[in-house]
Write a protein that holds these residues in place. Structure first.
Motif, PDB file in Angstrom:
ATOM      1  N   THR A  95       0.793  -1.029  -0.059  1.00  0.00           N
ATOM      2  CA  THR A  95       0.041   0.078  -0.079  1.00  0.00           C
ATOM      3  C   THR A  95       0.889   1.175   0.016  1.00  0.00           C
ATOM      4  O   THR A  95       1.815   1.264   0.938  1.00  0.00           O
ATOM      5  N   ASP A  96       0.831   1.993  -1.020  1.00  0.00           N
ATOM      6  CA  ASP A  96       1.468   3.394  -1.039  1.00  0.00           C
ATOM      7  C   ASP A  96       2.949   3.144  -0.942  1.00  0.00           C
ATOM      8  O   ASP A  96       3.444   3.788  -0.403  1.00  0.00           O
ATOM      9  N   ARG A  97       3.534   2.053  -1.409  1.00  0.00           N
ATOM     10  CA  ARG A  97       4.727   1.581  -1.351  1.00  0.00           C
ATOM     11  C   ARG A  97       6.005   2.540  -1.514  1.00  0.00           C
ATOM     12  O   ARG A  97       6.987   2.533  -1.038  1.00  0.00           O
ATOM     13  N   CYS A  98       5.654   3.306  -2.646  1.00  0.00           N
ATOM     14  CA  CYS A  98       6.429   4.395  -2.859  1.00  0.00           C
ATOM     15  C   CYS A  98       6.628   5.486  -2.315  1.00  0.00           C
ATOM     16  O   CYS A  98       7.581   6.545  -2.473  1.00  0.00           O
ATOM     17  N   ALA A  99       5.640   5.835  -1.355  1.00  0.00           N
ATOM     18  CA  ALA A  99       5.546   6.989  -0.696  1.00  0.00           C
ATOM     19  C   ALA A  99       5.590   7.033   0.956  1.00  0.00           C
ATOM     20  O   ALA A  99       5.371   7.868   1.781  1.00  0.00           O
ATOM     21  N   THR A 100       5.330   5.760   1.505  1.00  0.00           N
ATOM     22  CA  THR A 100       5.107   5.504   2.932  1.00  0.00           C
ATOM     23  C   THR A 100       6.553   5.435   3.595  1.00  0.00           C
ATOM     24  O   THR A 100       7.539   5.027   2.831  1.00  0.00           O
ATOM     25  N   SER A 101       6.667   5.895   4.690  1.00  0.00           N
ATOM     26  CA  SER A 101       7.706   5.983   5.742  1.00  0.00           C
ATOM     27  C   SER A 101       7.773   4.706   6.596  1.00  0.00           C
ATOM     28  O   SER A 101       6.863   4.802   7.354  1.00  0.00           O
ATOM     29  N   SER A 102       8.623   3.692   6.684  1.00  0.00           N
ATOM     30  CA  SER A 102       8.711   2.558   7.707  1.00  0.00           C
ATOM     31  C   SER A 102       9.390   3.351   8.876  1.00  0.00           C
ATOM     32  O   SER A 102      10.539   3.685   8.987  1.00  0.00           O
ATOM     33  N   GLU A 103       8.663   3.526   9.933  1.00  0.00           N
ATOM     34  CA  GLU A 103       9.146   4.142  11.212  1.00  0.00           C
ATOM     35  C   GLU A 103       9.738   2.900  12.135  1.00  0.00           C
ATOM     36  O   GLU A 103       9.203   1.868  12.454  1.00  0.00           O
ATOM     37  N   LEU A 104      10.999   3.048  12.161  1.00  0.00           N
ATOM     38  CA  LEU A 104      11.819   2.135  12.956  1.00  0.00           C
ATOM     39  C   LEU A 104      12.434   2.689  13.915  1.00  0.00           C
ATOM     40  O   LEU A 104      13.428   3.817  14.143  1.00  0.00           O
ATOM     41  N   SER A 105      12.483   2.405  15.419  1.00  0.00           N
ATOM     42  CA  SER A 105      13.089   2.822  16.561  1.00  0.00           C
ATOM     43  C   SER A 105      14.297   2.173  16.450  1.00  0.00           C
ATOM     44  O   SER A 105      14.641   1.194  15.569  1.00  0.00           O
ATOM     45  N   PRO A 106      15.390   2.383  17.303  1.00  0.00           N
ATOM     46  CA  PRO A 106      16.742   1.818  17.254  1.00  0.00           C
ATOM     47  C   PRO A 106      16.822   0.364  17.336  1.00  0.00           C
ATOM     48  O   PRO A 106      17.309  -0.199  16.689  1.00  0.00           O
ATOM     49  N   ARG A 107      15.779  -0.097  18.131  1.00  0.00           N
ATOM     50  CA  ARG A 107      16.003  -1.461  18.586  1.00  0.00           C
ATOM     51  C   ARG A 107      15.436  -2.111  17.369  1.00  0.00           C
ATOM     52  O   ARG A 107      16.021  -3.290  17.268  1.00  0.00           O
ATOM     53  N   VAL A 108      14.365  -1.837  16.942  1.00  0.00           N
ATOM     54  CA  VAL A 108      13.586  -2.591  15.815  1.00  0.00           C
ATOM     55  C   VAL A 108      14.433  -2.600  14.523  1.00  0.00           C
ATOM     56  O   VAL A 108      14.797  -3.402  13.715  1.00  0.00           O
ATOM     57  N   LEU A 109      15.198  -1.587  14.311  1.00  0.00           N
ATOM     58  CA  LEU A 109      16.236  -1.465  13.131  1.00  0.00           C
ATOM     59  C   LEU A 109      17.396  -2.409  13.495  1.00  0.00           C
ATOM     60  O   LEU A 109      17.718  -2.998  12.465  1.00  0.00           O
ATOM     61  N   HIS A 110      17.967  -2.458  14.489  1.00  0.00           N
ATOM     62  CA  HIS A 110      19.058  -3.029  14.768  1.00  0.00           C
ATOM     63  C   HIS A 110      18.558  -4.611  15.026  1.00  0.00           C
ATOM     64  O   HIS A 110      19.768  -5.471  14.691  1.00  0.00           O
ATOM     65  N   GLU A 111      17.904  -4.712  15.806  1.00  0.00           N
ATOM     66  CA  GLU A 111      17.644  -6.144  16.272  1.00  0.00           C
ATOM     67  C   GLU A 111      16.605  -6.810  15.209  1.00  0.00           C
ATOM     68  O   GLU A 111      16.800  -8.435  15.062  1.00  0.00           O
ATOM     69  N   TYR A 112      15.686  -6.342  14.406  1.00  0.00           N
ATOM     70  CA  TYR A 112      14.971  -7.142  13.598  1.00  0.00           C
ATOM     71  C   TYR A 112      15.080  -6.820  12.250  1.00  0.00           C
ATOM     72  O   TYR A 112      14.895  -7.685  11.535  1.00  0.00           O
ATOM     73  N   GLU A 113      15.362  -5.549  11.529  1.00  0.00           N
ATOM     74  CA  GLU A 113      15.497  -5.332  10.267  1.00  0.00           C
ATOM     75  C   GLU A 113      16.832  -5.675   9.697  1.00  0.00           C
ATOM     76  O   GLU A 113      17.008  -6.128   8.482  1.00  0.00           O
ATOM     77  N   LEU A 114      18.003  -5.113  10.357  1.00  0.00           N
ATOM     78  CA  LEU A 114      19.250  -4.968   9.626  1.00  0.00           C
ATOM     79  C   LEU A 114      19.805  -6.589   9.646  1.00  0.00           C
ATOM     80  O   LEU A 114      20.650  -6.897   8.645  1.00  0.00           O
ATOM     81  N   PRO A 115      19.523  -7.401  10.626  1.00  0.00           N
ATOM     82  CA  PRO A 115      20.478  -8.743  10.811  1.00  0.00           C
ATOM     83  C   PRO A 115      20.476  -9.534   9.404  1.00  0.00           C
ATOM     84  O   PRO A 115      21.413 -10.186   9.019  1.00  0.00           O
ATOM     85  N   GLY A 116      19.251  -9.699   8.722  1.00  0.00           N
ATOM     86  CA  GLY A 116      19.285 -10.375   7.516  1.00  0.00           C
ATOM     87  C   GLY A 116      20.204  -9.847   6.483  1.00  0.00           C
ATOM     88  O   GLY A 116      20.103 -10.775   5.459  1.00  0.00           O
ATOM     89  N   PHE A 117      20.428  -8.599   6.479  1.00  0.00           N
ATOM     90  CA  PHE A 117      21.225  -8.146   5.700  1.00  0.00           C
ATOM     91  C   PHE A 117      22.597  -8.061   5.837  1.00  0.00           C
ATOM     92  O   PHE A 117      23.559  -8.342   5.169  1.00  0.00           O
ATOM     93  N   VAL A 118      23.050  -7.555   7.217  1.00  0.00           N
ATOM     94  CA  VAL A 118      24.307  -7.389   7.728  1.00  0.00           C
ATOM     95  C   VAL A 118      25.224  -8.748   7.629  1.00  0.00           C
ATOM     96  O   VAL A 118      26.300  -8.742   7.489  1.00  0.00           O
ATOM     97  N   GLU A 119      24.641 -10.012   8.176  1.00  0.00           N
ATOM     98  CA  GLU A 119      25.278 -11.114   8.360  1.00  0.00           C
ATOM     99  C   GLU A 119      25.826 -11.483   6.811  1.00  0.00           C
ATOM    100  O   GLU A 119      26.724 -12.002   6.841  1.00  0.00           O
ATOM    101  N   PRO A 120      24.893 -11.614   5.818  1.00  0.00           N
ATOM    102  CA  PRO A 120      25.400 -12.092   4.668  1.00  0.00           C
ATOM    103  C   PRO A 120      26.195 -11.432   3.991  1.00  0.00           C
ATOM    104  O   PRO A 120      27.465 -11.853   3.411  1.00  0.00           O
ATOM    105  N   VAL A 121      26.139 -10.083   4.209  1.00  0.00           N
ATOM    106  CA  VAL A 121      27.288  -8.905   3.496  1.00  0.00           C
ATOM    107  C   VAL A 121      28.619  -9.365   4.081  1.00  0.00           C
ATOM    108  O   VAL A 121      29.466  -9.398   4.039  1.00  0.00           O
ATOM    109  N   ALA A 122      28.518  -9.155   5.673  1.00  0.00           N
ATOM    110  CA  ALA A 122      29.717  -9.361   6.453  1.00  0.00           C
ATOM    111  C   ALA A 122      30.585 -10.476   6.246  1.00  0.00           C
ATOM    112  O   ALA A 122      31.655 -10.641   6.300  1.00  0.00           O
ATOM    113  N   SER A 123      29.408 -11.642   5.980  1.00  0.00           N
ATOM    114  CA  SER A 123      30.299 -12.961   5.601  1.00  0.00           C
ATOM    115  C   SER A 123      30.582 -13.063   4.336  1.00  0.00           C
ATOM    116  O   SER A 123      31.329 -14.101   3.931  1.00  0.00           O
TER     117      SER A 123
END
Length: 928
Positions: A95-123
Motif C-alpha cells: 500500500t502506497d509503497r513508493c511514498a510510505t515511511s517505515s518508522e523504525l526505533s533503534p531497537r527494531v532497526l538493529h535487532e529485527y530489520e538489519l540482521p538479515g542483510f548485515v550477516e550475509p554481507v559481512a560474511s
C-alpha cells in the motif's frame, strides 16, 4: 602488511589448500565436505590415524539468508550468481509503497530489520543489495545512510558491495516522494549515498544519462562519484569470471587444479533430454519434500493415505503455479496427476477441480436497430472461430460460432468477487486482445498486469456485470458485430449477464467425494491475485470459496479420512478448521516437482520435516500493515503475537525422540547437545529429518543496567538432523505403507554452538549491544512454543567484562536515539544524513530517552518547520516528568535538569514534549 582484498578472500575459503596441493605445495592433509554424512565418515577415518583433527568451515556461517546466498553463489572462486539481497530496508507493505515511511526505533532497526542483510554481507556471501521503494524514518531508502554505516562498513573493501536501484525508483525521488526538484538532483543524491546502478524507464537509458551528465555540469557530483559506481559494477562482473578471457585475466595465469567440489556445475538448458535434467528434477523434488509442513494431525490415521478409493479435489490439485519472478518450470506435475500415477489402481483415484460450470447470456439493452424494445430474450455468449466471445449476429460479416451451442465456462472464483473464466472446450482463459475484444486464449493467470481476471458485480436480481481488472473497464457489447468488448470504467457502459449454472462447485464436491475412503482437498492462492507485489491482502483468512470447500470437507462422515493441503505464498488464519479435518499440510508454490513431492509425503514414501519460518496467526487483531514497531505492537513470535501455529512448528508422522540434553555455558559461547533417535516402529519410508531449535527467554530483570521490553522468546540457534532409518520392505508390496513396520533405530547427537551475542539487545543510549548479566532460560524445543527441555545459564563474568558497552559520552544526544515516541515521527533532518522528530499532525507529541543516572540535560535542540501559507502558533519543546499521567498538560521542567534513577538501576528517563511546527534534533547533555 596489508594483503590485497582478492588474496584475503582467496585465503578465507579454505579450499585454497586443495589448490596449493594440486600445484605441488605441501599442505596439512585435508578433505572438503558439503554433506554431514560424508563429513562424519571422514572424521572417523582421520581420527583413526591422527593425534588431533581440526574442523573448520570453508566459509564462515551466516543466517538463513546467508545459506541462500551460499547456494546461489556456488563453489569455487568464480561466482555462478551474484546473490542480491532485497529489498533494503523495512519493506513489507505494498500500500502506497513508493511514498510510505517505515518508522523504525533503534531497537527494531538493529535487532529485527538489519540482521538479515548485515550477516550475509559481512560474511562475504552476498555481492549486491537492491534498495526498496519506501522511505525509512522519513528518508527514501534509495538515499539511506545505512548502506555505508551498516553494510559497507563491515567489508574489507566497500567496493565489494554492488548496490542497485529498484525499477522506476529514481523517478520516485522527484515525481512521487518529491524530496528533490529534478532528475539531476535525484541521480546525484543516489550516487553520493552509494547506489551504483540505475533502473528506470525500462530499457531507455536517456533520462539516466542526461541526469548524471547534468549533475556533473552543475557540480552536484564529481567524476569520482561516477568512477566509484563503475568500479563496483566491474568488480561485481569480474567475480562471475566475465573478464577471465581478457589479456591479464585469470585464463592467462598458470592453471591451478581445483578440487571436484569447487568445479562450477554445467549450465542446465531447457532441453528435457539433457543428461542432468533428472538430477535437477530430483533436487527440485527433494527441496519440495523437505519444505512442506505438516501443520495439524487431528486424525492420526489420516496419513499416510489409506488404500482404497481416493478423491483429490480442488483447482490447485490440478495446477502448479508460479509468478513473474519464477524460472521456467519443466514438465510440472500436479498433485492430482502424481497421486494417480502413484496409485496401484489409478481408477480408484477420482479428481475434480470443484469449479462451478456456467453459460453466460447477455440481457438485451433494447438498443439493437430494427428490434422492438422489450422483445429481446437473453442471448447466449458464443465462442467464435477466432476464439472471440460474441453473440449471434447474422447481419454482420463476423466470425461464426465454433460450437453447436452456447459456450460453457468454468468459474475460477478467487475470492473478493474476483473471478477468471475458463472456456471448457479449449481449456483456455478469457482475456482481451489488443483491441479490447474478449477472447479465450489465456493459458494461465499471469503477467505483471493480469489480463485474465474480472471483478464480478452481482445485482439484486442476480445478474452480473464484469469489470476487467487489468484495465478497470466494464465488459459491454459491440452492437453490430455482437462482440464482447471492454467499454469504459463506468458501470453504465457495461452489459448485464445471466449466469446459467450447469454444475455448481458444491455439487461437484458431493459427486467426487461420494464413495471415497479418503478425500484430499487442495486450496490456496493464485500468486498473481490478492497479496502480491503492488497489492496487500485485506485479511488473513482463506478466500470465501476456499472456506466453503473446507467446510464441506469438515462435514464429511467420520469414517472418511480427510486431508487439507494448502499451497500458498503466505500464512492463513484457519479459524479452527485444523481441528475439524484429519490432517492439514502446507507447502509454498514449490516448483515443477511440487505434485510429486506432496504425493511422496501423503503416501508415506517420505515423512514431513518442514518447519514454519513465520507465525500462522490466530483470530487476534493484527496491527496495521504500515506499523513496523514490532515491539510496541506486540507483533511476531518475538513479542507474543497470537499464533495458531508458531514459528518453528511442524509435525511428522514418525516422531523422533530427544534425550541426553546438555546445555553448557562455555567461555565464549553456549553449547547445546541433543541426542535424536528414530522411532522403533515407522509408518513412513526414507530418511527422517528433524530440526533441533534453541530459544532463549531472558527476563527483563536479567538486564541490570537499564529497562528493556524484552522478547517473549527468541530463536538463537538450530540444526537439521538427518537419520538414515529405512523401514523393512512391506511383504505385500504396497506402494503406500498403511501399517507399522519394524526398523532398526538410528540415533545421532547434534551439538549446536551459539555465540553469546545472540542474547544481546541493542542499547540505543549507548549505540551498542548489551548482554544480559542475569539468568537466561535456554529452551531446547521443537518450536517456539513446544519445549523439550529448559535449562538456566548465566553468561560467564569474564565474557561480560571482555565485551563491555561503549562508554557514555556527553554532548548531543541525537533525536534518533529516542526509544518511545507518541505523536512524533522520525524524519530526515537533511537529504542524506541525520534524523529528527517531527509532529505527525498538528497535535503535540512526546519522546522518551534513556540516559545514565545523574546526566544533566542542559538544552533541547530544535529547529522550526516550514508551514507554507499556514500561519500557526510558534512551536515549543519542553522537558516534562517522565512519569506524568497527562503528558499534554504536564508542566515544563526547568533546565538544566538532572536525570534521576529508575529504581535500583543506574539509568533514568528523559521525556520531551514537542508542540507545534517544530522538529526535535536532540538533547544537550553533560555526563556526571
Amino acid at each position: 602488511m596489508l594483503n590485497e582484498p582478492e588474496l584475503v578472500r582467496w585465503n578465507m575459503d579454505k579450499r585454497y589448500l586443495a589448490q596449493l596441493e594440486g600445484a605441488g605445495v605441501a599442505v596439512i592433509p585435508a578433505t572438503y565436505h558439503r554433506e554431514i554424512d560424508s563429513f562424519s565418515r571422514a572424521l572417523e577415518e582421520f581420527a583413526s590415524r591422527a593425534a588431533s583433527v581440526v574442523v573448520k568451515p570453508t566459509v564462515g556461517a551466516g543466517s538463513l539468508a546467508g545459506g541462500f546466498c551460499r547456494g546461489l553463489r556456488g563453489e569455487g572462486e568464480t561466482w555462478q550468481v551474484l546473490p542480491t539481497l532485497k529489498h533494503f530496508l523495512a519493506y513489507s507493505n505494498e500500500t502506497d509503497r513508493c511514498a510510505t515511511s517505515s518508522e523504525l526505533s533503534p531497537r527494531v532497526l538493529h535487532e529485527y530489520e538489519l540482521p538479515g542483510f548485515v550477516e550475509p554481507v559481512a560474511s562475504g556471501l552476498a555481492a549486491s543489495v537492491m534498495l526498496s521503494y519506501n522511505l525509512v524514518n522519513g528518508r527514501p531508502a534509495h538515499l539511506t545512510d545505512l548502506l555505508e554505516s551498516q553494510l559497507r562498513s563491515r567489508l574489507p573493501d566497500p567496493d565489494l558491495l554492488f548496490v542497485v536501484t529498484d525499477a522506476g525508483a529514481p523517478s520516485n525521488l522527484f515525481r512521487t516522494e518529491k524530496v528533490v526538484p529534478d532528475a539531476a538532483s535525484a541521480y546525484a543524491a543516489m550516487l553520493r549515498a552509494g547506489a551504483d546502478s540505475f533502473t528506470d524507464h525500462d530499457v531507455d537509458p536517456r533520462e539516466s544519462i542526461d541526469a548524471i551528465t547534468e549533475a556533473l555540469d552543475r557540480g552536484l557530483i564529481d567524476v569520482a562519484h561516477v568512477d566509484r559506481a563503475v568500479v563496483r559494477q566491474l568488480v561485481a562482473r569480474a567475480r562471475t569470471g566475465e573478464f577471465d578471457s581478457l589479456p591479464g585475466g585469470a585464463d592467462d595465469l598458470p592453471a591451478v587444479p581445483a578440487p571436484p567440489s569447487a568445479t562450477a556445475p554445467t549450465f542446465v538448458p531447457s532441453d528435457p533430454d539433457h543428461p542432468r535434467r533428472a538430477q535437477r528434477r530430483a533436487l527440485s523434488r527433494e527441496v519440495a519434500v523437505r519444505s512442506a509442513v505438516l501443520l495439524a494431525r487431528a486424525d492420526p490415521t489420516a496419513l499416510p493415505l489409506r488404500p482404497g478409493p481416493l478423491a483429490v479435489l480442488g483447482e490447485q490439485a490440478h495446477a502448479v503455479l508460479s509468478d513473474w519472478y519464477s524460472g521456467d518450470l519443466h514438465s510440472p506435475t500436479s498433485l492430482a496427476t502424481a497421486l494417480r500415477d502413484a496409485a496401484e489402481e489409478p481408477s480408484e483415484v477420482r479428481t475434480s477441480r470443484l469449479l462451478t460450470r456456467i453459460g453466460l447470456e447477455l440481457i438485451g439493452t433494447g438498443s439493437v436497430p430494427g428490434v422492438p424494445s422489450g422483445t429481446q430474450e437473453p442471448e447466449p455468449v458464443l465462442l467464435a472461430s477466432d476464439a472471440s466471445l460474441r453473440l449471434h449476429r447474422p447481419a454482420a460479416d463476423a466470425p461464426r460460432s465454433s460450437l453447436p451451442g452456447a459456450a460453457a465456462f468454468e468459474v475460477l472464483d478467487l475470492g473478493e468477487d474476483v473471478i477468471a473464466l475458463r472456456e471448457t472446450t479449449t481449456e483456455l482463459l478469457v482475456t482481451t486482445d489488443a483491441r479490447g475484444q474478449l477472447v479465450a486464449s489465456g493459458a494461465r493467470i499471469g503477467g505483471w498486469v493480469v489480463q485474465e481476471t474480472f471483478r464480478r458485480a452481482v445485482a439484486v436480481d442476480g445478474t452480473w456485470q464484469l469489470q476487467h481488472i487489468g484495465s478497470g473497464r466494464f465488459v459491454g457489447l459491440e452492437h453490430h458485430t455482437g462482440a464482447l468488448v471492454l467499454r469504459s470504467a463506468l458501470p453504465s457502459s457495461g452489459a448485464r449477464f445471466v449466469a446459467r449454472v450447469h454444475e455448481s462447485a458444491a455439487a461437484a464436491f458431493e459427486g467426487a467425494a461420494d464413495g471415497a475412503d479418503t478425500v484430499v482437498l487442495v486450496v490456496g492462492n493464485e500468486p498473481h491475485v490478492h497479496g502480491r507485489e503492488t497489492e496487500d491482502r485485506s485479511h488473513v483468512r482463506l478466500s470465501g470459496p476456499d472456506r466453503a470447500a473446507v467446510e464441506r470437507l469438515a462435514a464429511l462422515p467420520a469414517d472418511v479420512a480427510t486431508v487439507l493441503v494448502i499451497t500458498s505464498s503466505y500464512p492463513y488464519d484457519l479459524e479452527g478448521f485444523e481441528e475439524r479435518v484429519g490432517a492439514v499440510v502446507w507447502s509454498s508454490h514449490a516448483g515443477e516437482a511440487e505434485g510429486e513431492a506432496l504425493a511422496d509425503l501423503l503416501t508415506g514414501h517420505r515423512d514431513f520435516s518442514g518447519r514454519l519460518a513465520q507465525t500462522w496467526p490466530d483470530a487476534s487483531p493484527l496491527p496495521s500493515v504500515l506499523d513496523y514497531d514490532v515491539i510496541g505492537t506486540g507483533s511476531t513470535y518475538l513479542y507474543g503475537q497470537g499464533a495458531r501455529f508458531p514459528v518453528g512448528h511442524g509435525l511428522s508422522v514418525d516422531r523422533t525422540s530427544w534425550s541426553d540434553v546438555e546445555v553448557t555455558a562455555g567461555p565464549e559461547a553456549l553449547q547445546v547437545a541433543v541426542t535424536v533417535s528414530a522411532p522403533a516402529e515407522r509408518r513412513t519410508d526414507g530418511p527422517l529429518h528433524d530440526v533441533v531449535q534453541v530459544y532463549a527467554q531472558v527476563p527483563e530483570t536479567s538486564f541490570s543496567r537499564r529497562p528493556y521490553t524484552v522478547p517473549a522468546t527468541r530463536l538463537i540457534g538450530f540444526d537439521v538432523v538427518a537419520l538414515d532409518a529405512a523401514p523393512t520392505a512391506d511383504p505385500s508390496g504396497a506402494a503406500a505403507p498403511s501399517t507399522t513396520t519394524t526398523t532398526t533405530t538410528t540415533t545421532t547427537t547434534t551439538t549446536i554452538e551459539i555465540p553469546y551475542r545472540r542474547l544481546a539487545l541493542f542499547a540505543p543510549d549507548r549505540e551498542g549491544w548489551e548482554l544480559p548479566d542475569g539468568p537466561v532460560a535456554v529452551h531446547v524445543a521443537r518450536s517456539s512454543s513446544d519445549s523439550v527441555d529448559v535449562r538456566e545459564i548465566t553468561i560467564p563474568r569474564s565474557h561480560l567484562e571482555a565485551h563491555p558497552l561503549p562508554a557514555a559520552a556527553g554532548g548531543l544526544v541525537p533525536a534518533e536515539r529516542a526509544e518511545e515516541t507518541v505523536g512524533l515521527s522520525r524524519s530526515a533532518a537533511a537529504l542524506l544524513v541525520g534524523t529528527e522528530l517531527r509532529p505527525v499532525t498538528g497535535d503535540p507529541g512526546t519522546a522518551v530517552f534513556v540516559l545514565d543516572e545523574g546526566t544533566l540535560v542542559t538544552a533541547l535542540e530544535t529547529r522550526p518547520l516550514e508551514t507554507g501559507a499556514l500561519d500557526p502558533e510558534p512551536g515549543s519543546a519542553a522537558l516534562i516528568d517522565a512519569d506524568a499521567a497527562d503528558p499534554w498538560a504536564a508542566p515544563a521542567l526547568p533546565l538544566p535538569h538532572r536525570v534521576a534513577a529508575d529504581g535500583a538501576r543506574p539509568t533514568g528517563r528523559a521525556r520531551v514534549r514537542v508542540t507545534g511546527p517544530l522538529a526535535l534534533t536532540g538533547l544537550r547533555a553533560e555526563r556526571s
